[in-house]
Design an enzyme around this catalytic site. Structure first.
Site, short mmCIF file in Angstrom:
data_model
loop_
_atom_site.label_atom_id
_atom_site.label_comp_id
_atom_site.label_asym_id
_atom_site.label_seq_id
_atom_site.Cartn_x
_atom_site.Cartn_y
_atom_site.Cartn_z
N LYS A 189 0.92 -1.22 -0.43
CA LYS A 189 0.19 0.55 0.00
C LYS A 189 1.04 1.21 -0.31
CE LYS A 189 -3.72 2.54 3.10
NZ LYS A 189 -4.10 2.56 4.19
N GLU A 196 -8.30 12.20 12.20
CA GLU A 196 -7.62 11.50 12.99
C GLU A 196 -6.72 11.39 14.08
OE1 GLU A 196 -5.53 7.75 11.15
OE2 GLU A 196 -6.03 8.73 9.52
N GLU A 205 -6.81 -1.82 2.95
CA GLU A 205 -6.36 -1.06 3.78
C GLU A 205 -6.52 -0.44 5.11
OE1 GLU A 205 -6.57 4.21 2.23
OE2 GLU A 205 -7.89 2.60 0.84
N GLU A 214 -11.72 10.88 -4.96
CA GLU A 214 -11.82 10.61 -3.66
C GLU A 214 -10.56 12.14 -3.26
OE1 GLU A 214 -8.81 8.20 -0.17
OE2 GLU A 214 -10.84 7.09 -1.52
#
Length: 412
Positions: A172, A217, A259, A399
């Protein structure tokens, strides 16, 4: 200013309760606000009593400053007493942006129904008058346009990331694109902070040395020996006509679940050395924000040893949520593929107190303002997406457009 043998200043912090403050943000500097806010709780700093010298370790410097400090704190709540606000670059070894860690001369705090003021003194500095709020300047709007990476260029970035995945270099990689612009000289940047805090109250709204944003986050929180973190990876745009379908599609997406799993595992691996009783929820939950759905997992543990919040920041960053897996290989791909320096985007931002407790987020949904320049105030914003096998370049570009929306809307 007196200093210790190690060069850390000798500070004296005095914290006292004050009458409830309706608008702590009004006490911040209009041209360079220092703010940390979530769900109505807020810390606002003003002035500079001490700051991290260039090239020094933030962890070592703060340990020395805390050890030398005299703290008289009658409030004893998270954010009271001696506090430093920090913002660190995403890739310190390859960035022209420096780490900043600053102790304000004055901090106005509000948590629930309790308000307080902390004054930080150096040497024999006399007592200060009570803080005064500063009227807000007029509304303003920014000019924003494409940066070094256009939407088409970003899709080429994603294809390069997919090649690195196909070759086995990474599993990733998180790739970003940028927007650049400016706001008029003399703009009251507190208005951007207010707009973000009002529109996204459940995020960490921050302003530290020109980095202003609203991050969903949590990188890590340390409070009284308890360590918590929230991992976000996997995103879907909210859809007024089919919002439930959008959330279900994200919750069942193999690509997004993979992910997310990488991101959670990177946080657990980093924290195990410094914690006991570390647990994570077995399955992610759906976090609903005004513009997006996220896959989210909360992590909690008990601090072991004498690690501070900054120590944990150092071992956690960068997580797979903002870099990729394996981390070092993903960083190499980012350095090779992205046509810019991320600066403090996706780096740690937050605060730490003299006990080592603190709250740190990842600098997302944000822009960096050149608050030290002259004339119109230049800005740069970034947004990224996690690329794994099966990612579609156009979908990932869309996105990033969704992730730009909070800061772009607030700048307008």
């Amino acid at each position: 200013m007196t200093s210790t043998a190690l060069g850390a200043p000798r500070l004296r912090a005095v914290t006292r309760r004050i009458e409830p403050v309706d608008d702590p943000l009004s006490y911040a500097a209009p041209d360079d606000p220092t703010v940390w806010s979530r769900r109505g709780d807020m810390l606002v700093g003003w002035g500079r009593a001490a700051e991290l010298p260039a090239g020094e370790s933030a962890v070592a410097w703060w340990r020395a400053v805390s050890a030398a400090a005299e703290v008289d704190d009658k409030v004893r709540m998270p954010g009271s007493g001696l506090v430093a606000f920090g913002a660190l670059p995403f890739d310190p070894a390859h960035s022209s942006s420096s780490a900043t860690l600053t102790v304000p001369k004055m901090i106005i705090g509000r948590r629930g129904d309790t308000s307080w003021v902390t004054h930080v003194f150096t040497g024999g500095e006399p007592e200060r008058p009570e803080p005064q709020s500063i009227p807000f300047g007029p509304h303003w709007s920014a000019v924003v346009g494409p940066g070094a990476c256009t939407p088409d260029g970003y899709q080429a970035e994603v294809r390069a990331g997919l090649e690195a995945i196909a070759s086995g270099e990474v599993a990733k990689v998180v790739l970003a694109r940028d927007l650049v612009g400016s706001v008029p000289a003399g703009s009251d940047l507190r208005r951007l902070v207010r707009a973000l805090a009002s529109a996204y109250p459940d995020t960490w709204t921050f302003a530290v040395d020109g980095a202003i944003g609203a991050s969903p986050e949590t990188l890590v929180t340390v409070s009284g020996g308890t360590v918590t973190a929230r991992v976000l990876a996997g995103t879907a745009a909210r859809d007024a006509d089919a919002d439930t379908a959008a959330s279900v599609a994200l919750a069942t997406s193999a690509k997004d679940l993979d992910e997310h799993r990488y991101a959670v595992q990177s946080v657990l691996t980093a924290l195990r050395e410094h914690t006991t009783a570390l647990v994570a929820e077995p399955e992610p939950f759906m976090l609903k924000l005004p513009n997006v759905w996220h896959l989210a997992t909360d992590v909690e543990g008990t601090l072991s040893g004498h690690a501070s919040a900054l120590d944990l920041v150092e071992v956690l960053h960068p997580t797979a949520a903002v870099a990729g897996t394996p981390t070092q290989a993903a960083l190499e791909v980012i350095r090779r593929v992205e046509p810019f320096d991320r600066g403090r985007y996706a780096g740690p931002v937050g605060w730490i107190d003299a006990n080592g407790d603190g709250e740190w987020a990842i600098a997302l949904r944000c822009a960096q303002f050149d608050v030290h320049g002259e004339g119109d105030i230049a800005l740069i914003a970034h947004a990224g997406a996690g690329i794994v096998a099966g990612s579609d370049p156009e979908t990932e570009m869309l996105e990033t457009r969704v992730k730009f929306r909070p800061i772009v809307d607030a700048l307008a």
